[in-house]
Design a protein around this motif. Sequence first.
Motif, mmCIF file in Angstrom:
data_model
loop_
_atom_site.group_PDB
_atom_site.id
_atom_site.type_symbol
_atom_site.label_atom_id
_atom_site.label_comp_id
_atom_site.label_asym_id
_atom_site.label_seq_id
_atom_site.Cartn_x
_atom_site.Cartn_y
_atom_site.Cartn_z
ATOM 1 N N VAL A 1 -6.287 14.406 -7.220
ATOM 2 C CA VAL A 1 -4.691 13.558 -7.274
ATOM 3 C C VAL A 1 -5.279 12.849 -5.971
ATOM 4 O O VAL A 1 -5.518 11.792 -6.333
ATOM 5 C CB VAL A 1 -3.252 13.914 -6.650
ATOM 6 C CG1 VAL A 1 -2.800 12.956 -6.635
ATOM 7 C CG2 VAL A 1 -3.432 15.169 -7.707
ATOM 8 N N ILE A 2 -5.525 12.893 -5.309
ATOM 9 C CA ILE A 2 -6.081 11.688 -4.722
ATOM 10 C C ILE A 2 -7.458 10.475 -4.513
ATOM 11 O O ILE A 2 -8.010 9.963 -4.364
ATOM 12 C CB ILE A 2 -6.707 12.794 -3.178
ATOM 13 C CG1 ILE A 2 -6.640 11.725 -1.423
ATOM 14 C CG2 ILE A 2 -7.495 13.522 -2.830
ATOM 15 C CD1 ILE A 2 -6.079 11.113 -0.968
ATOM 16 N N VAL A 3 -8.252 11.694 -5.806
ATOM 17 C CA VAL A 3 -9.746 10.525 -5.464
ATOM 18 C C VAL A 3 -9.146 10.096 -7.211
ATOM 19 O O VAL A 3 -8.961 9.262 -6.962
ATOM 20 C CB VAL A 3 -10.611 12.252 -6.302
ATOM 21 C CG1 VAL A 3 -11.545 11.203 -6.921
ATOM 22 C CG2 VAL A 3 -10.368 12.977 -5.374
ATOM 23 N N GLN A 4 -8.049 10.691 -7.712
ATOM 24 C CA GLN A 4 -7.589 9.419 -8.382
ATOM 25 C C GLN A 4 -7.204 8.262 -8.524
ATOM 26 O O GLN A 4 -7.040 7.137 -8.518
ATOM 27 C CB GLN A 4 -6.369 10.074 -9.135
ATOM 28 C CG GLN A 4 -7.237 11.519 -10.425
ATOM 29 C CD GLN A 4 -5.834 12.243 -11.070
ATOM 30 O OE1 GLN A 4 -5.395 11.231 -11.961
ATOM 31 N NE2 GLN A 4 -5.985 12.914 -11.053
ATOM 32 N N TYR A 5 -6.022 8.733 -6.627
ATOM 33 C CA TYR A 5 -5.283 7.433 -6.198
ATOM 34 C C TYR A 5 -6.992 6.510 -6.033
ATOM 35 O O TYR A 5 -6.596 5.522 -5.646
ATOM 36 C CB TYR A 5 -4.479 7.694 -5.132
ATOM 37 C CG TYR A 5 -3.253 6.746 -4.175
ATOM 38 C CD1 TYR A 5 -2.761 6.144 -5.090
ATOM 39 C CD2 TYR A 5 -4.495 6.615 -3.264
ATOM 40 C CE1 TYR A 5 -2.069 5.326 -3.978
ATOM 41 C CE2 TYR A 5 -4.080 5.887 -2.229
ATOM 42 C CZ TYR A 5 -2.894 5.185 -2.673
ATOM 43 O OH TYR A 5 -2.293 4.129 -1.604
ATOM 44 N N LEU B 1 0.850 -1.004 -0.311
ATOM 45 C CA LEU B 1 -0.017 0.370 0.176
ATOM 46 C C LEU B 1 0.526 1.177 -0.115
ATOM 47 O O LEU B 1 0.708 2.244 -0.488
ATOM 48 C CB LEU B 1 -0.695 -0.208 1.007
ATOM 49 C CG LEU B 1 -2.263 0.630 0.997
ATOM 50 C CD1 LEU B 1 -2.982 1.314 0.423
ATOM 51 C CD2 LEU B 1 -2.393 1.072 2.591
ATOM 52 N N LEU B 2 2.077 1.553 0.731
ATOM 53 C CA LEU B 2 2.702 2.200 1.094
ATOM 54 C C LEU B 2 3.810 2.546 -0.538
ATOM 55 O O LEU B 2 3.478 3.415 -1.112
ATOM 56 C CB LEU B 2 3.702 2.392 2.275
ATOM 57 C CG LEU B 2 3.044 1.865 3.226
ATOM 58 C CD1 LEU B 2 4.665 2.102 4.263
ATOM 59 C CD2 LEU B 2 2.149 3.745 3.889
ATOM 60 N N VAL B 3 4.184 1.201 -1.686
ATOM 61 C CA VAL B 3 4.150 1.344 -2.678
ATOM 62 C C VAL B 3 3.932 2.593 -3.166
ATOM 63 O O VAL B 3 4.289 3.042 -4.000
ATOM 64 C CB VAL B 3 5.258 0.056 -2.976
ATOM 65 C CG1 VAL B 3 5.331 0.123 -4.254
ATOM 66 C CG2 VAL B 3 6.254 -0.361 -2.348
ATOM 67 N N THR B 4 2.468 1.922 -3.326
ATOM 68 C CA THR B 4 1.888 2.562 -4.537
ATOM 69 C C THR B 4 1.206 4.282 -4.163
ATOM 70 O O THR B 4 1.465 4.882 -5.161
ATOM 71 C CB THR B 4 0.329 1.771 -4.169
ATOM 72 O OG1 THR B 4 -0.841 2.159 -2.975
ATOM 73 C CG2 THR B 4 -0.277 0.034 -4.266
ATOM 74 N N LEU B 5 1.098 4.744 -2.469
ATOM 75 C CA LEU B 5 1.073 5.911 -2.569
ATOM 76 C C LEU B 5 2.388 6.208 -2.929
ATOM 77 O O LEU B 5 2.281 7.415 -3.398
ATOM 78 C CB LEU B 5 0.792 6.068 -0.994
ATOM 79 C CG LEU B 5 0.779 6.863 -0.524
ATOM 80 C CD1 LEU B 5 -0.650 8.133 -1.159
ATOM 81 C CD2 LEU B 5 0.331 7.400 1.149
ATOM 82 N N PHE B 6 3.625 6.092 -2.518
ATOM 83 C CA PHE B 6 4.647 6.925 -3.259
ATOM 84 C C PHE B 6 4.603 6.452 -5.018
ATOM 85 O O PHE B 6 5.187 7.976 -5.106
ATOM 86 C CB PHE B 6 5.451 5.705 -2.625
ATOM 87 C CG PHE B 6 6.934 5.874 -2.752
ATOM 88 C CD1 PHE B 6 7.716 7.314 -2.801
ATOM 89 C CD2 PHE B 6 8.212 5.276 -3.888
ATOM 90 C CE1 PHE B 6 8.627 7.717 -2.441
ATOM 91 C CE2 PHE B 6 9.122 5.997 -4.910
ATOM 92 C CZ PHE B 6 9.920 7.128 -4.590
ATOM 93 N N VAL B 7 4.369 5.418 -5.592
ATOM 94 C CA VAL B 7 4.703 5.987 -7.504
ATOM 95 C C VAL B 7 3.285 6.437 -7.787
ATOM 96 O O VAL B 7 3.839 6.552 -8.348
ATOM 97 C CB VAL B 7 4.311 4.084 -7.490
ATOM 98 C CG1 VAL B 7 4.625 4.375 -8.491
ATOM 99 C CG2 VAL B 7 5.853 3.306 -6.924
ATOM 100 N N PHE B 8 2.312 6.521 -7.273
ATOM 101 C CA PHE B 8 1.429 7.137 -7.833
ATOM 102 C C PHE B 8 1.539 8.769 -7.278
ATOM 103 O O PHE B 8 1.804 9.835 -7.766
ATOM 104 C CB PHE B 8 -0.344 6.690 -6.707
ATOM 105 C CG PHE B 8 -1.004 8.042 -7.894
ATOM 106 C CD1 PHE B 8 -1.643 6.573 -8.926
ATOM 107 C CD2 PHE B 8 -1.803 9.342 -7.431
ATOM 108 C CE1 PHE B 8 -2.349 7.638 -9.657
ATOM 109 C CE2 PHE B 8 -3.004 9.063 -7.831
ATOM 110 C CZ PHE B 8 -3.858 8.855 -9.119
#
Length: 317
Positions: A66-70, A22-29
């Motif tokens: 951006v947060i909605v896209q994520y 989950l942290l990886v997805t947040l960082f990459v996005f």
Amino acid sequence: MKSNNLAKMIGKRVVQSCITILLVTLFVFALIQMVPGDPVANYLGATATEEQITYYRHLYGFDRPVIVQYLSWIGGLFRGTMGQSISYQSEIADIILPRLGTTLTMVIPAFIIGTITGILFGIVAAKNRGKAIDSVISFFANIGVSMPMFWLGMMGMLVFALKLRVLPSSGYVPITRDFGGWLSHMIMPIIVLSLGVNAGFVRLTRSSMLEVMRQDYVTTARAKGVSKKDVTFRHQLRNSMIPIVTTMGMRLGSMVGSTVLIESLFVIPGLGSVMMNGISNRDFMLVANGVLIISIFVAICNLVVDILYGIIDPRTR
């Protein structure tokens, strides 16, 4: 009791792996949002009008916060979708998953061959320390570690494709369509990848075995009359496996993400090549999903390593 401890350890590692992914997805996005360039404008070209760009940005959801896209992307993953690729104009899962299968058909055989031969040669070198065979194995292992895979691939193409003409220089045939054609095209990439794995495991196994061979319990086992085979495999190798298993997990996970050069050299349509296309085309969602797949694979490899830890060394439970 042992099974309960092992189950608790596995459950703890699964939770940690999910949090890490989950942290990886947040960082990459977050990272791809900072990359300059508009994927819609890049796809439509220089002749696109402002109305067309606005329409496609709304169509793909790039006009939302951006947060909605994520959150939309993460929600789609739980529903089994990865979103749409701008450059390929297709569902990303339909692009990435077949390419991942292509990469794994190259990585897994290379990993198995390199690991098995590396451990065996490392055992032979350790059991014959200071002898000629130890020097020869160590010499070629050092060469294998220092030689870039890209250079080894070019040398293989020069010798086996251009000089001897026994193997094709590049290309790919799906294994489900023609096994013989797949093997002839993939044997060079597999061997090139396995050489680096082999060299690393030769050095690691040799050093681990030499360290264990000096332990008191090995001397005691020999004094009790235990056979050389049992001393080697039941006492020395098993106690040498913890650093080896650690490297196995990390190596297999990193191989999936580090095959870009080999896939580019041999023109193999794998995960690395499609991610490079995504980067060059500013297809950020394709890149983000590719990184997600790699991180999941690495997390699975690390989880398997933790389970093997519990089996090999009960103290880790």
